[in-house]
Design an enzyme around this catalytic site. Structure first.
Site, PDB file in Angstrom:
ATOM      1  N   TYR A  32      -6.241   7.138   3.495  1.00  0.00           N
ATOM      2  CA  TYR A  32      -6.531   6.101   2.499  1.00  0.00           C
ATOM      3  C   TYR A  32      -5.804   4.798   2.844  1.00  0.00           C
ATOM      4  CZ  TYR A  32      -6.289   3.218  -1.590  1.00  0.00           C
ATOM      5  OH  TYR A  32      -6.340   2.131  -2.418  1.00  0.00           O
ATOM      6  N   ASP A  53      -9.505   6.674  -2.585  1.00  0.00           N
ATOM      7  CA  ASP A  53      -8.453   7.456  -3.239  1.00  0.00           C
ATOM      8  C   ASP A  53      -9.044   8.086  -4.497  1.00  0.00           C
ATOM      9  OD1 ASP A  53      -8.745   5.384  -5.012  1.00  0.00           O
ATOM     10  OD2 ASP A  53      -6.611   4.897  -5.130  1.00  0.00           O
ATOM     11  N   GLU A  75       0.825  -1.210   0.000  1.00  0.00           N
ATOM     12  CA  GLU A  75       0.000   0.000   0.000  1.00  0.00           C
ATOM     13  C   GLU A  75       0.861   1.262   0.000  1.00  0.00           C
ATOM     14  OE1 GLU A  75      -3.107   0.481  -0.619  1.00  0.00           O
ATOM     15  OE2 GLU A  75      -3.488  -1.651  -0.803  1.00  0.00           O
TER      16      GLU A  75
END
Ligand code: SF4
Length: 387
Positions: free
Chosen positions: A149, A167, A66
């Protein structure tokens, strides 16, 4: 305004036929969620950080992927992700890694603050949390380099928490789905609430990945493939002739131009070329690079060669036989365009460690292995060509 009118106007002035009659008008969150997961189960890409459906995910791997995926495409991230996993297979190994080794491994992936925060975060998790990542959005948000996010995505994917990971891609998809006629920056809260309403209790992580997958592979910014989209029958934009008109674009503010000088300093005696470590905070903070002046928005700072020669004498601690190269370096950062003039010179005498604080000398073949940011790689290429 979903499905309510014959004619649709959006902010850009586009007037299109609303095919409301062709839509099922089913915007029920549970139905949409089920449709999306069914599509995801049949179409999910086999990405390096994914496990088979139903197999628990390692929070370290989820976090690593991520962070790397922030502002960066899957195709660019994959080799870096695999390299990091090979070098540092768990958070303790990464926490004890040498800073420079991590920066070298990250070189080329961009947004270097991410790499510095990655290390900080790994060290915090390893030393203060015994290697265990927090399993809640709030706990994850408190760690370096994890914004709203990423916290939501990690909480959902690694820990099965009900969280809305929103996002730019997800904003785009939902703006189209619901025909939201406002610029993306003004839609985050609304889209967050809409997505949260769709997150299923049973598979929140799969749902987060399914949203990202839909945005990346079907509801693309350009040329969305509405004909294969699981939400076509419920989608406001998909019923128009030009779905890519959503979300509404904010008027673009032109990026400012900055200018400056960069110095390629060679050393008699074969020590090579001078690199300095940039200050820890700010753009390219903590990265190695060639010495530069400040990068200024004032016009004309690098248009005259005599200015480059003067600034070389002012910026560097020793006199040299300076020469301005013809080529200019052009590079675009997220917030501005940069143009650099290049001054090349040579220093005589032996190197002293205190001569340039944070500086060191590297031979050309060693420079290629350094974690140089892209703009500095361009300087390297120009100096090699004109050497
Ligand atoms: S139908 Fe088209 S515009 Fe709507 S969500 Fe699907 S791909 Fe995007």
């Amino acid at each position: 305004m979903v499905g309510s009118d014959i004619i649709v106007f959006n902010f850009s002035g586009f007037c299109g036929l609303n095919m409301a009659s062709a839509k099922s008008n089913n915007t029920n969150p549970t139905v949409l969620s089920r449709q999306l997961l069914k599509w995801f189960d049949a179409n999910r890409r086999d990405l390096a950080w994914r496990t088979a459906p139903g197999v628990a995910r390692d929070p370290y791997r989820v976090w690593l992927s991520e962070v790397m995926l922030q502002q960066t495409q899957v195709v660019s991230v994959t080799p870096y992700y695999l390299k990091f996993l090979k070098n540092w297979p768990n958070v303790h190994k990464l926490a004890s890694a040498d800073d420079d080794a991590v920066m070298v491994a990250w070189a080329g992936l961009g947004y270097y603050a991410r790499a510095r925060n990655l290390l900080k975060c790994a060290r915090q998790v390893s030393l203060e949390l015994d290697g265990v990542f927090p399993d809640s959005e709030a706990g994850l948000l408190a760690l370096p380099g994890i914004g709203p996010y990423s916290a939501a995505a990690i909480a959902a994917i690694a820990f099965g928490r009900k969280a809305a990971a929103v996002d730019g891609n997800v904003v785009r998809v939902v703006a189209r789905l619901d025909g939201l006629d406002r610029p993306p920056a003004k839609l985050k809260a609304k889209v967050g609430a809409r997505v949260m309403g769709m997150v299923p209790k049973a598979r929140p992580g799969d749902f987060a990945e399914a949203c990202m997958e839909l945005g990346a592979t079907v509801c693309r910014a350009r040329n969305p493939a509405c004909d294969i989209c699981p939400w076509l029958k419920s989608c406001h934009a998909g019923a128009s002739a030009t779905p890519e008109m959503w979300p509404v674009r904010s008027p673009k503010t032109p990026k400012p131009h900055r200018k400056g000088w960069v110095f390629w300093v060679e050393r008699d005696g074969g020590e090579g070329v001078l690199l300095v470590r940039r200050p820890p905070k700010g753009l390219l903070g903590g990265m190695m690079g060639f010495p530069t002046t400040e990068w200024s928005t004032q016009a004309g700072t690098q248009s005259r060669n005599d200015e480059g020669l003067r600034l070389a004498s002012q910026t560097l601690p020793k006199a040299g036989d300076w020469q301005v190269l013809e080529a200019r370096i052009k590079h675009t950062f997220t917030h501005f365009h940069l143009e650099l003039g290049v001054v090349r010179g040579r220093w005589a005498g032996a190197w002293r460690a205190d001569e340039v604080p944070g500086g060191d000398w590297y031979r050309a073949n060693e420079l290629e292995k350094q974690a140089l940011p892209s703009v500095m790689r361009k300087v390297f290429a120009v100096a090699q060509k004109q050497g």
